[in-house]
Design a protein around this motif. Structure first.
Motif, PDB file in Angstrom:
ATOM      1  N   HIS A  56       0.836  -1.208   0.000  1.00  0.00           N
ATOM      2  CA  HIS A  56       0.000   0.000   0.000  1.00  0.00           C
ATOM      3  C   HIS A  56       0.863   1.248   0.000  1.00  0.00           C
ATOM      4  N   GLY A  57       2.028   1.116  -0.551  1.00  0.00           N
ATOM      5  CA  GLY A  57       2.850   2.291  -0.783  1.00  0.00           C
ATOM      6  C   GLY A  57       3.818   2.665   0.315  1.00  0.00           C
ATOM      7  N   GLY A  58       3.715   2.007   1.475  1.00  0.00           N
ATOM      8  CA  GLY A  58       4.663   2.295   2.545  1.00  0.00           C
ATOM      9  C   GLY A  58       4.590   3.707   3.085  1.00  0.00           C
ATOM     10  N   SER A  59       3.456   4.372   2.922  1.00  0.00           N
ATOM     11  CA  SER A  59       3.353   5.759   3.378  1.00  0.00           C
ATOM     12  C   SER A  59       3.144   5.825   4.885  1.00  0.00           C
ATOM     13  N   TYR A  60       3.439   6.987   5.427  1.00  0.00           N
ATOM     14  CA  TYR A  60       3.360   7.212   6.866  1.00  0.00           C
ATOM     15  C   TYR A  60       2.143   8.053   7.195  1.00  0.00           C
ATOM     16  N   PHE A  61       1.565   7.773   8.353  1.00  0.00           N
ATOM     17  CA  PHE A  61       0.447   8.568   8.860  1.00  0.00           C
ATOM     18  C   PHE A  61       0.785   9.038  10.267  1.00  0.00           C
ATOM     19  N   TYR A  62       0.418  10.281  10.560  1.00  0.00           N
ATOM     20  CA  TYR A  62       0.531  10.807  11.925  1.00  0.00           C
ATOM     21  C   TYR A  62      -0.791  11.450  12.329  1.00  0.00           C
ATOM     22  N   ALA A  63      -1.180  11.239  13.560  1.00  0.00           N
ATOM     23  CA  ALA A  63      -2.325  11.962  14.079  1.00  0.00           C
ATOM     24  C   ALA A  63      -1.997  13.454  14.082  1.00  0.00           C
ATOM     25  N   GLU A  64      -2.987  14.262  13.837  1.00  0.00           N
ATOM     26  CA  GLU A  64      -2.762  15.706  13.758  1.00  0.00           C
ATOM     27  C   GLU A  64      -2.146  16.244  15.052  1.00  0.00           C
ATOM     28  N   SER A  65      -2.531  15.666  16.161  1.00  0.00           N
ATOM     29  CA  SER A  65      -2.070  16.167  17.455  1.00  0.00           C
ATOM     30  C   SER A  65      -0.578  15.943  17.692  1.00  0.00           C
ATOM     31  N   VAL A  66       0.032  15.048  16.924  1.00  0.00           N
ATOM     32  CA  VAL A  66       1.450  14.757  17.151  1.00  0.00           C
ATOM     33  C   VAL A  66       2.328  15.164  15.975  1.00  0.00           C
ATOM     34  N   GLN A  67       1.708  15.692  14.923  1.00  0.00           N
ATOM     35  CA  GLN A  67       2.455  16.121  13.743  1.00  0.00           C
ATOM     36  C   GLN A  67       3.573  17.077  14.138  1.00  0.00           C
ATOM     37  N   GLY A  68       4.758  16.808  13.647  1.00  0.00           N
ATOM     38  CA  GLY A  68       5.900  17.675  13.919  1.00  0.00           C
ATOM     39  C   GLY A  68       6.604  17.391  15.235  1.00  0.00           C
ATOM     40  N   ARG A  69       6.031  16.530  16.060  1.00  0.00           N
ATOM     41  CA  ARG A  69       6.666  16.211  17.354  1.00  0.00           C
ATOM     42  C   ARG A  69       7.035  14.731  17.467  1.00  0.00           C
ATOM     43  N   PHE A  70       6.294  13.863  16.860  1.00  0.00           N
ATOM     44  CA  PHE A  70       6.545  12.422  16.927  1.00  0.00           C
ATOM     45  C   PHE A  70       7.087  11.939  15.585  1.00  0.00           C
ATOM     46  N   ILE A  71       7.968  10.957  15.668  1.00  0.00           N
ATOM     47  CA  ILE A  71       8.509  10.339  14.452  1.00  0.00           C
ATOM     48  C   ILE A  71       8.461   8.831  14.599  1.00  0.00           C
ATOM     49  N   ILE A  72       7.825   8.173  13.655  1.00  0.00           N
ATOM     50  CA  ILE A  72       7.807   6.717  13.628  1.00  0.00           C
ATOM     51  C   ILE A  72       8.858   6.263  12.632  1.00  0.00           C
ATOM     52  N   SER A  73       9.623   5.249  13.021  1.00  0.00           N
ATOM     53  CA  SER A  73      10.681   4.801  12.122  1.00  0.00           C
ATOM     54  C   SER A  73      10.931   3.307  12.331  1.00  0.00           C
ATOM     55  N   PRO A  74      11.002   2.572  11.236  1.00  0.00           N
ATOM     56  CA  PRO A  74      11.303   1.152  11.335  1.00  0.00           C
ATOM     57  C   PRO A  74      12.787   0.897  11.116  1.00  0.00           C
ATOM     58  N   ASP A  75      13.295  -0.109  11.800  1.00  0.00           N
ATOM     59  CA  ASP A  75      14.649  -0.588  11.544  1.00  0.00           C
ATOM     60  C   ASP A  75      14.493  -2.050  11.157  1.00  0.00           C
ATOM     61  N   ASN A  76      14.429  -2.292   9.865  1.00  0.00           N
ATOM     62  CA  ASN A  76      14.166  -3.655   9.402  1.00  0.00           C
ATOM     63  C   ASN A  76      15.273  -4.621   9.816  1.00  0.00           C
ATOM     64  N   ALA A  77      16.497  -4.147   9.870  1.00  0.00           N
ATOM     65  CA  ALA A  77      17.621  -5.021  10.236  1.00  0.00           C
ATOM     66  C   ALA A  77      17.478  -5.525  11.672  1.00  0.00           C
TER      67      ALA A  77
END
Length: 129
Positions: A56-77
């Motif tokens: 589904h494109g691997g896109s990221y979603f953030y709740a509006e309340s956390v935009q600019g403050r939270f970062i989600i990041s995967p480490d596949n390794a």
């Protein structure tokens, strides 16, 4: 049998930062949607951040309340999903959960439910005022 386990919660002052980790076993990051949600006592579950699966494109979603403050990041390794939380607010005190779903897409800020899904036990985040 797959599972996900959260860690990294704790007590932090208003404006502080925490990094949550979600370690997965038996879960292929390429085949799932993964995300974080939170729930405080007496409140509804809230999707915080989510990553759509590759299908589904691997896109990221953030709740509006956390935009600019939270970062989600995967480490596949490392088979680990992180949530960096900055400038935390007291109203963000909650249990934070990690979830992965073979649905491969996010819905309402969470990995959409599927027959094959993994939810963790949660890690408590407390923000003091």
């Amino acid at each position: 049998q797959g599972q996900v386990t959260e860690s990294g919660g704790g007590l932090v002052e208003t404006g502080g930062s925490l990094r949550l980790s979600c370690t997965a076993s038996g879960v292929d990051f390429d085949d799932v949607a993964m995300g974080w949600f939170r729930q405080a006592p007496g409140k509804a579950r809230e999707g915080v951040a989510c990553i759509n699966g590759k299908a589904h494109g691997g896109s990221y979603f953030y709740a509006e309340s956390v935009q600019g403050r939270f970062i989600i990041s995967p480490d596949n390794a490392k088979n680990t999903l992180y949530l960096q939380m900055n400038n935390l607010k007291p109203e963000e005190t909650a249990m934070y959960y990690c979830a992965a779903s073979a649905s491969n897409y996010c819905k309402n800020g969470l990995p959409a439910r599927s027959r094959l899904e993994f939810w963790g036990q949660g890690t408590q985040v407390t923000v003091s005022s």
